[in-house]
Scaffold this motif. Structure first.
Motif, PDB file in Angstrom:
ATOM      1  N   ARG A 231     -12.303   0.900 -36.921  1.00 32.52           N
ATOM      2  CA  ARG A 231     -13.389  -0.028 -36.575  1.00 32.52           C
ATOM      3  C   ARG A 231     -12.848  -1.260 -35.845  1.00 32.52           C
ATOM      4  NH1 ARG A 231     -16.982  -1.557 -41.392  1.00 32.52           N
ATOM      5  NH2 ARG A 231     -16.003  -3.580 -41.399  1.00 32.52           N
ATOM      6  N   VAL A 232     -11.734  -1.788 -36.315  1.00 37.94           N
ATOM      7  CA  VAL A 232     -11.138  -2.957 -35.667  1.00 37.94           C
ATOM      8  C   VAL A 232     -10.602  -2.585 -34.282  1.00 37.94           C
ATOM      9  CG1 VAL A 232      -9.262  -4.658 -35.827  1.00 37.94           C
ATOM     10  CG2 VAL A 232     -10.627  -4.114 -37.842  1.00 37.94           C
ATOM     11  N   ARG A 233     -10.012  -1.395 -34.161  1.00 37.96           N
ATOM     12  CA  ARG A 233      -9.506  -0.935 -32.858  1.00 37.96           C
ATOM     13  C   ARG A 233     -10.636  -0.788 -31.848  1.00 37.96           C
ATOM     14  NH1 ARG A 233      -7.342   3.697 -31.714  1.00 37.96           N
ATOM     15  NH2 ARG A 233      -6.345   2.825 -29.905  1.00 37.96           N
ATOM     16  N   ALA A 234     -11.826  -0.416 -32.306  1.00 32.24           N
ATOM     17  CA  ALA A 234     -12.968  -0.285 -31.400  1.00 32.24           C
ATOM     18  C   ALA A 234     -13.363  -1.639 -30.833  1.00 32.24           C
ATOM     19  CB  ALA A 234     -14.149   0.348 -32.127  1.00 32.24           C
ATOM     20  N   MET A 235     -13.208  -2.693 -31.637  1.00 37.65           N
ATOM     21  CA  MET A 235     -13.556  -4.036 -31.177  1.00 37.65           C
ATOM     22  C   MET A 235     -12.426  -4.672 -30.375  1.00 37.65           C
ATOM     23  SD  MET A 235     -15.613  -5.571 -34.465  1.00 37.65           S
ATOM     24  CE  MET A 235     -14.101  -6.087 -35.178  1.00 37.65           C
ATOM     25  N   ARG A 236     -11.187  -4.324 -30.686  1.00 41.32           N
ATOM     26  CA  ARG A 236     -10.011  -4.890 -30.024  1.00 41.32           C
ATOM     27  C   ARG A 236      -9.074  -3.765 -29.604  1.00 41.32           C
ATOM     28  NH1 ARG A 236      -9.397 -10.055 -30.233  1.00 41.32           N
ATOM     29  NH2 ARG A 236     -10.613 -11.348 -31.604  1.00 41.32           N
ATOM     30  N   PRO A 237      -9.370  -3.097 -28.500  1.00 37.95           N
ATOM     31  CA  PRO A 237      -8.567  -1.923 -28.108  1.00 37.95           C
ATOM     32  C   PRO A 237      -7.134  -2.250 -27.708  1.00 37.95           C
ATOM     33  CG  PRO A 237     -10.286  -2.394 -26.494  1.00 37.95           C
ATOM     34  CD  PRO A 237     -10.503  -3.317 -27.629  1.00 37.95           C
ATOM     35  N   ALA A 238      -6.834  -3.484 -27.342  1.00 40.30           N
ATOM     36  CA  ALA A 238      -5.461  -3.836 -26.953  1.00 40.30           C
ATOM     37  C   ALA A 238      -4.559  -4.043 -28.166  1.00 40.30           C
ATOM     38  CB  ALA A 238      -5.475  -5.097 -26.099  1.00 40.30           C
ATOM     39  N   MET A 239      -5.132  -4.179 -29.340  1.00 45.64           N
ATOM     40  CA  MET A 239      -4.361  -4.405 -30.553  1.00 45.64           C
ATOM     41  C   MET A 239      -3.735  -3.090 -31.018  1.00 45.64           C
ATOM     42  SD  MET A 239      -5.711  -6.094 -34.111  1.00 45.64           S
ATOM     43  CE  MET A 239      -6.482  -7.428 -33.229  1.00 45.64           C
ATOM     44  N   ALA A 240      -2.452  -3.131 -31.351  1.00 45.06           N
ATOM     45  CA  ALA A 240      -1.750  -1.939 -31.831  1.00 45.06           C
ATOM     46  C   ALA A 240      -1.663  -1.987 -33.358  1.00 45.06           C
ATOM     47  CB  ALA A 240      -0.358  -1.877 -31.226  1.00 45.06           C
TER      48      ALA A 240
ATOM     49  N   VAL B  20      -0.053  -6.930 -32.911  1.00 44.06           N
ATOM     50  CA  VAL B  20       0.268  -5.756 -33.725  1.00 44.06           C
ATOM     51  C   VAL B  20      -0.113  -6.055 -35.165  1.00 44.06           C
ATOM     52  CG1 VAL B  20       2.103  -4.209 -34.502  1.00 44.06           C
ATOM     53  CG2 VAL B  20       2.216  -5.210 -32.226  1.00 44.06           C
ATOM     54  N   VAL B  21      -0.719  -5.068 -35.826  1.00 49.22           N
ATOM     55  CA  VAL B  21      -1.036  -5.169 -37.243  1.00 49.22           C
ATOM     56  C   VAL B  21      -0.323  -4.019 -37.940  1.00 49.22           C
ATOM     57  CG1 VAL B  21      -2.837  -5.088 -38.997  1.00 49.22           C
ATOM     58  CG2 VAL B  21      -3.285  -6.209 -36.816  1.00 49.22           C
ATOM     59  N   ALA B  22       0.555  -4.366 -38.881  1.00 48.54           N
ATOM     60  CA  ALA B  22       1.203  -3.359 -39.720  1.00 48.54           C
ATOM     61  C   ALA B  22       0.544  -3.439 -41.082  1.00 48.54           C
ATOM     62  CB  ALA B  22       2.700  -3.632 -39.829  1.00 48.54           C
ATOM     63  N   ILE B  23      -0.062  -2.337 -41.520  1.00 44.53           N
ATOM     64  CA  ILE B  23      -0.856  -2.376 -42.751  1.00 44.53           C
ATOM     65  C   ILE B  23      -0.456  -1.237 -43.675  1.00 44.53           C
ATOM     66  CG2 ILE B  23      -2.768  -1.078 -41.760  1.00 44.53           C
ATOM     67  CD1 ILE B  23      -4.595  -3.052 -43.404  1.00 44.53           C
ATOM     68  N   HIS B  24      -0.296  -1.586 -44.946  1.00 44.88           N
ATOM     69  CA  HIS B  24       0.059  -0.605 -45.964  1.00 44.88           C
ATOM     70  C   HIS B  24      -1.183   0.192 -46.335  1.00 44.88           C
ATOM     71  CE1 HIS B  24       1.151   0.532 -50.222  1.00 44.88           C
ATOM     72  NE2 HIS B  24       2.076   1.104 -49.479  1.00 44.88           N
ATOM     73  N   LEU B  25      -1.076   1.505 -46.313  1.00 42.20           N
ATOM     74  CA  LEU B  25      -2.236   2.360 -46.580  1.00 42.20           C
ATOM     75  C   LEU B  25      -2.560   2.434 -48.061  1.00 42.20           C
ATOM     76  CD1 LEU B  25      -1.524   5.241 -44.064  1.00 42.20           C
ATOM     77  CD2 LEU B  25      -2.942   3.220 -43.746  1.00 42.20           C
ATOM     78  N   GLY B  26      -1.575   2.285 -48.917  1.00 43.97           N
ATOM     79  CA  GLY B  26      -1.800   2.236 -50.361  1.00 43.97           C
ATOM     80  C   GLY B  26      -2.432   3.489 -50.927  1.00 43.97           C
ATOM     81  N   ALA B  27      -3.244   3.294 -51.969  1.00 47.25           N
ATOM     82  CA  ALA B  27      -3.853   4.416 -52.681  1.00 47.25           C
ATOM     83  C   ALA B  27      -5.096   4.962 -51.990  1.00 47.25           C
ATOM     84  CB  ALA B  27      -4.219   3.978 -54.099  1.00 47.25           C
ATOM     85  N   ARG B  28      -5.656   4.211 -51.030  1.00 49.10           N
ATOM     86  CA  ARG B  28      -6.875   4.650 -50.343  1.00 49.10           C
ATOM     87  C   ARG B  28      -6.650   4.699 -48.829  1.00 49.10           C
ATOM     88  NH1 ARG B  28     -11.020   0.586 -53.047  1.00 49.10           N
ATOM     89  NH2 ARG B  28      -9.210  -0.738 -53.037  1.00 49.10           N
ATOM     90  N   PRO B  29      -5.803   5.608 -48.362  1.00 52.34           N
ATOM     91  CA  PRO B  29      -5.489   5.620 -46.933  1.00 52.34           C
ATOM     92  C   PRO B  29      -6.686   5.908 -46.041  1.00 52.34           C
ATOM     93  CG  PRO B  29      -4.525   7.523 -48.023  1.00 52.34           C
ATOM     94  CD  PRO B  29      -5.071   6.641 -49.087  1.00 52.34           C
ATOM     95  N   ALA B  30      -7.603   6.747 -46.476  1.00 50.61           N
ATOM     96  CA  ALA B  30      -8.757   7.080 -45.636  1.00 50.61           C
ATOM     97  C   ALA B  30      -9.615   5.848 -45.377  1.00 50.61           C
ATOM     98  CB  ALA B  30      -9.587   8.184 -46.286  1.00 50.61           C
ATOM     99  N   GLN B  31      -9.804   5.016 -46.383  1.00 45.07           N
ATOM    100  CA  GLN B  31     -10.621   3.822 -46.214  1.00 45.07           C
ATOM    101  C   GLN B  31      -9.922   2.792 -45.320  1.00 45.07           C
ATOM    102  OE1 GLN B  31     -11.215   2.890 -50.338  1.00 45.07           O
ATOM    103  NE2 GLN B  31     -13.265   3.791 -50.327  1.00 45.07           N
ATOM    104  N   VAL B  32      -8.609   2.655 -45.494  1.00 45.73           N
ATOM    105  CA  VAL B  32      -7.856   1.716 -44.656  1.00 45.73           C
ATOM    106  C   VAL B  32      -7.872   2.184 -43.208  1.00 45.73           C
ATOM    107  CG1 VAL B  32      -5.597   0.676 -44.252  1.00 45.73           C
ATOM    108  CG2 VAL B  32      -6.404   1.010 -46.591  1.00 45.73           C
ATOM    109  N   LEU B  33      -7.685   3.490 -42.993  1.00 46.36           N
ATOM    110  CA  LEU B  33      -7.702   4.023 -41.627  1.00 46.36           C
ATOM    111  C   LEU B  33      -9.078   3.876 -40.989  1.00 46.36           C
ATOM    112  CD1 LEU B  33      -5.476   7.173 -42.134  1.00 46.36           C
ATOM    113  CD2 LEU B  33      -4.882   5.105 -40.872  1.00 46.36           C
ATOM    114  N   ALA B  34     -10.140   4.015 -41.774  1.00 45.77           N
ATOM    115  CA  ALA B  34     -11.491   3.816 -41.237  1.00 45.77           C
ATOM    116  C   ALA B  34     -11.686   2.370 -40.800  1.00 45.77           C
ATOM    117  CB  ALA B  34     -12.533   4.205 -42.285  1.00 45.77           C
ATOM    118  N   MET B  35     -11.169   1.423 -41.586  1.00 45.77           N
ATOM    119  CA  MET B  35     -11.263   0.011 -41.209  1.00 45.77           C
ATOM    120  C   MET B  35     -10.437  -0.250 -39.946  1.00 45.77           C
ATOM    121  SD  MET B  35     -12.348  -3.082 -41.741  1.00 45.77           S
ATOM    122  CE  MET B  35     -12.887  -3.263 -43.418  1.00 45.77           C
ATOM    123  N   MET B  36      -9.259   0.355 -39.846  1.00 43.51           N
ATOM    124  CA  MET B  36      -8.431   0.195 -38.662  1.00 43.51           C
ATOM    125  C   MET B  36      -9.144   0.733 -37.424  1.00 43.51           C
ATOM    126  SD  MET B  36      -4.723   1.243 -40.211  1.00 43.51           S
ATOM    127  CE  MET B  36      -4.127   1.776 -38.661  1.00 43.51           C
TER     128      MET B  36
END
Length: 146
Positions: free
Chosen positions: A65-74, A47-63
């Protein structure tokens, strides 16, 4: 389950880890969310808990991308204020939960408990059969499925 925290200061991350130490093992913290991909590759958290901060769209885009490589990760998103548009974006990014920063220890505990119960949910044993018709409109796929 192994938990990684991202986008938070070290002190805040340590406080959160201590609040959930009975529910998750420490997989490290990441202050710079732009290094999320490399950090997940090294630590292999569940599990990865990540603060979205001031740029939530960019953080969500990175998430995403990582989910595409590791689909079992929440992923659990941590937001300062959960506006309706942010909730929709978090849902579209495939996050398992959204945690409000000011209530983070309790919300994160609830999210981790929910994820742990989801992992223990019974599965159905069986065989899956895929059927594909080469011609369209003749009804062979419908007949095969029935």
């Amino acid at each position: 389950m192994r938990l990684m925290l991202g986008g938070l200061a070290e002190k805040d991350a340590r406080d959160l880890f201590s609040a959930v130490k009975d529910l998750a093992k420490d997989a490290g913290f990441l202050q710079d969310w732009t290094l999320l991909e490399q950090a997940c590759e090294r630590a292999k958290p569940d599990v990865v808990a990540i603060h979205l901060g001031a740029r939530p769209a960019q953080v969500l885009a990175m998430m995403t991308r990582v989910r595409a490589m590791r689909p079992a990760m929440a992923f659990v998103a941590i937001a300062d204020y959960p506006s309706p548009s942010l909730i929709q974006k978090v849902t579209e990014a495939g996050c398992a939960d959204l945690v409000v920063l000011r209530e983070c220890p309790e919300d994160l505990r609830r999210a981790l408990r929910t994820l742990a119960q989801r992992d223990r949910a019974p599965t159905v044993d069986g065989t899956a059969v895929a059927v594909m018709g080469a011609k369209g409109g003749t009804g062979t796929s419908t007949v095969a499925i029935n």
